[in-house]
Scaffold this active site. Structure first.
Site, PDB file in Angstrom:
ATOM      1  N   TRP A  29       0.821  -1.223  -0.011  1.00  0.00           N
ATOM      2  CA  TRP A  29       0.035  -0.100   0.302  1.00  0.00           C
ATOM      3  C   TRP A  29       1.358   1.477  -0.112  1.00  0.00           C
ATOM      4  CZ3 TRP A  29      -5.346  -0.894   0.927  1.00  0.00           C
ATOM      5  CH2 TRP A  29      -6.119   0.601   0.615  1.00  0.00           C
ATOM      6  N   SER A  63       0.005  -2.365   5.743  1.00  0.00           N
ATOM      7  CA  SER A  63       0.273  -2.124   6.411  1.00  0.00           C
ATOM      8  C   SER A  63      -0.276  -2.670   7.846  1.00  0.00           C
ATOM      9  CB  SER A  63       0.879  -0.330   7.524  1.00  0.00           C
ATOM     10  OG  SER A  63       1.138   0.329   6.607  1.00  0.00           O
ATOM     11  N   PHE A  64      -1.568  -2.873   7.767  1.00  0.00           N
ATOM     12  CA  PHE A  64      -2.514  -3.634   8.648  1.00  0.00           C
ATOM     13  C   PHE A  64      -1.582  -5.130   8.623  1.00  0.00           C
ATOM     14  CE2 PHE A  64      -5.982  -6.697  11.014  1.00  0.00           C
ATOM     15  CZ  PHE A  64      -6.071  -5.539  11.993  1.00  0.00           C
ATOM     16  N   GLU A  65      -1.386  -5.779   7.774  1.00  0.00           N
ATOM     17  CA  GLU A  65      -0.754  -7.058   7.718  1.00  0.00           C
ATOM     18  C   GLU A  65       0.801  -7.447   7.505  1.00  0.00           C
ATOM     19  OE1 GLU A  65      -3.310  -5.670   5.188  1.00  0.00           O
ATOM     20  OE2 GLU A  65      -4.229  -6.543   6.325  1.00  0.00           O
ATOM     21  N   CYS A  87       3.579   2.279   5.110  1.00  0.00           N
ATOM     22  CA  CYS A  87       3.335   3.636   4.762  1.00  0.00           C
ATOM     23  C   CYS A  87       1.972   3.854   5.388  1.00  0.00           C
ATOM     24  CB  CYS A  87       3.660   4.231   3.416  1.00  0.00           C
ATOM     25  SG  CYS A  87       3.390   6.482   3.544  1.00  0.00           S
ATOM     26  N   THR A  93     -10.598   9.501   7.438  1.00  0.00           N
ATOM     27  CA  THR A  93     -12.663   9.056   8.635  1.00  0.00           C
ATOM     28  C   THR A  93     -10.997   8.621   9.446  1.00  0.00           C
ATOM     29  OG1 THR A  93     -11.040   7.044   7.495  1.00  0.00           O
ATOM     30  CG2 THR A  93     -13.720   7.937   6.043  1.00  0.00           C
ATOM     31  N   HIS A  95      -9.451   5.540  10.239  1.00  0.00           N
ATOM     32  CA  HIS A  95      -9.085   4.059   9.749  1.00  0.00           C
ATOM     33  C   HIS A  95      -7.865   4.557  10.269  1.00  0.00           C
ATOM     34  CE1 HIS A  95     -10.700   0.632   7.860  1.00  0.00           C
ATOM     35  NE2 HIS A  95      -9.019   0.753   7.450  1.00  0.00           N
ATOM     36  N   PHE A 120       9.736  -1.947  13.378  1.00  0.00           N
ATOM     37  CA  PHE A 120       9.350  -0.337  13.058  1.00  0.00           C
ATOM     38  C   PHE A 120       9.585   0.738  12.715  1.00  0.00           C
ATOM     39  CE2 PHE A 120       5.639   3.036  13.531  1.00  0.00           C
ATOM     40  CZ  PHE A 120       4.866   1.797  13.512  1.00  0.00           C
ATOM     41  N   ARG A 134      10.838  11.308   3.903  1.00  0.00           N
ATOM     42  CA  ARG A 134      12.010  10.101   4.570  1.00  0.00           C
ATOM     43  C   ARG A 134      11.777   9.155   4.323  1.00  0.00           C
ATOM     44  NH1 ARG A 134       8.328  13.958   6.492  1.00  0.00           N
ATOM     45  NH2 ARG A 134       8.405  14.754   9.111  1.00  0.00           N
TER      46      ARG A 134
HETATM   47  N1  RBF Z   1      -2.302   0.538   4.251  1.00  0.00           N
HETATM   48  C1  RBF Z   1      -1.560   1.716   4.568  1.00  0.00           C
HETATM   49  O1  RBF Z   1       0.172   0.707   4.286  1.00  0.00           O
HETATM   50  N2  RBF Z   1      -1.535   2.340   4.167  1.00  0.00           N
HETATM   51  C2  RBF Z   1      -2.366   3.079   4.390  1.00  0.00           C
HETATM   52  O2  RBF Z   1      -2.622   4.668   4.106  1.00  0.00           O
HETATM   53  C3  RBF Z   1      -3.589   2.882   4.354  1.00  0.00           C
HETATM   54  N3  RBF Z   1      -5.078   2.973   4.018  1.00  0.00           N
HETATM   55  C4  RBF Z   1      -6.388   2.436   4.139  1.00  0.00           C
HETATM   56  C5  RBF Z   1      -7.306   3.223   4.304  1.00  0.00           C
HETATM   57  C6  RBF Z   1      -8.873   2.279   3.667  1.00  0.00           C
HETATM   58  C7  RBF Z   1      -9.917   3.776   4.422  1.00  0.00           C
HETATM   59  C8  RBF Z   1      -8.846   0.971   3.926  1.00  0.00           C
HETATM   60  C9  RBF Z   1     -10.019  -0.049   3.533  1.00  0.00           C
HETATM   61  C10 RBF Z   1      -7.394   0.702   4.241  1.00  0.00           C
HETATM   62  C11 RBF Z   1      -6.061   1.093   4.042  1.00  0.00           C
HETATM   63  N4  RBF Z   1      -4.916   0.516   4.505  1.00  0.00           N
HETATM   64  C12 RBF Z   1      -3.839   1.051   4.599  1.00  0.00           C
HETATM   65  C13 RBF Z   1      -5.303  -0.759   3.842  1.00  0.00           C
HETATM   66  C14 RBF Z   1      -4.641  -1.556   5.872  1.00  0.00           C
HETATM   67  O3  RBF Z   1      -3.214  -1.695   5.698  1.00  0.00           O
HETATM   68  C15 RBF Z   1      -4.946  -3.217   5.190  1.00  0.00           C
HETATM   69  O4  RBF Z   1      -4.550  -3.792   4.311  1.00  0.00           O
HETATM   70  C16 RBF Z   1      -6.910  -3.176   4.936  1.00  0.00           C
HETATM   71  O5  RBF Z   1      -7.932  -3.044   5.774  1.00  0.00           O
HETATM   72  C17 RBF Z   1      -6.737  -5.055   4.977  1.00  0.00           C
HETATM   73  O6  RBF Z   1      -6.500  -5.285   5.728  1.00  0.00           O
END
Ligand code: RBF
Length: 162
Positions: A29, A63-65, A87, A93, A95, A120, A134
């Site tokens: 992402w 990033s969540f993964e 990043c 929102t 989120h 990190f 950065r």
């Molecule tokens: N992942 C990132 O690494 N960076 C982001 O800026 C980012 N923005 C997101 C915004 C929204 C509204 C959503 C739904 C997901 C975003 N994600 C972003 C993805 C997130 O890390 C993850 O891959 C998904 O939520 C699936 O678990």
């Protein structure tokens, strides 16, 4: 403005990483940014002695993964540490806050659960411009800094090993 630019570190202060193996988990992402962080991390690991075959790169969607990606590397590979690169750019929102919190807590827990460093290397910025600054811009490359941290922490761990 960042108060410390670790990209300007003293190379002499970094131990040799010639016999170390590292995992890198990178979020795709905002890949314009994260792939620049990845490049910086790889260049820095090599600069301090890590060989190409001892750098294991794995990609995750966002990033969540990163937490699970890093845990999988720790479970299935014998590494001295894992560098997590991502990043997050603030949107309109809440989120952003939830993902930041999730990945920060996740990586913190991995550091405690496994006996290796999980670094990190996640940018959390308000704008894409701040991220660019950065990821090879005026504030250096935080991927370089993540690599230096991984080497230093891996060396610390080795110094404790019986
Ligand atoms: N992942 C990132 O690494 N960076 C982001 O800026 C980012 N923005 C997101 C915004 C929204 C509204 C959503 C739904 C997901 C975003 N994600 C972003 C993805 C997130 O890390 C993850 O891959 C998904 O939520 C699936 O678990």
């Amino acid at each position: 403005m960042a108060t410390t630019d670790l990209s300007a570190y003293d190379p002499e202060s970094v131990p040799s990483s010639g016999d170390m193996k590292f995992g890198i988990v990178v979020s795709d992402w905002n890949k314009e940014i994260t792939w620049a962080l990845l490049e910086g991390a790889i260049i820095t690991l090599k600069k301090h002695g890590t060989s190409e075959e001892n750098i294991l790169v794995r990609h995750v969607p966002g990033s969540f993964e990163l937490t699970l990606g890093a845990q999988l590397i720790a479970e299935y590979e014998d590494t001295d540490g894992v560098i997590c690169l991502g990043c997050l750019i603030k949107g309109e929102t809440p989120h952003f806050e939830y993902i930041c919190q999730g990945v920060t807590n996740g990586i913190t827990e991995l550091n405690i659960k496994y006996n290796i460093p999980f670094v990190f290397g996640v940018l959390t910025t308000l704008t894409i411009e701040q991220a660019r600054e950065r990821a090879g811009g005026v504030h250096g490359n935080k991927g370089d800094e993540a690599a230096v941290t991984a080497i230093k922490m891996a060396a610390l761990r080795r110094s404790m090993k019986k």
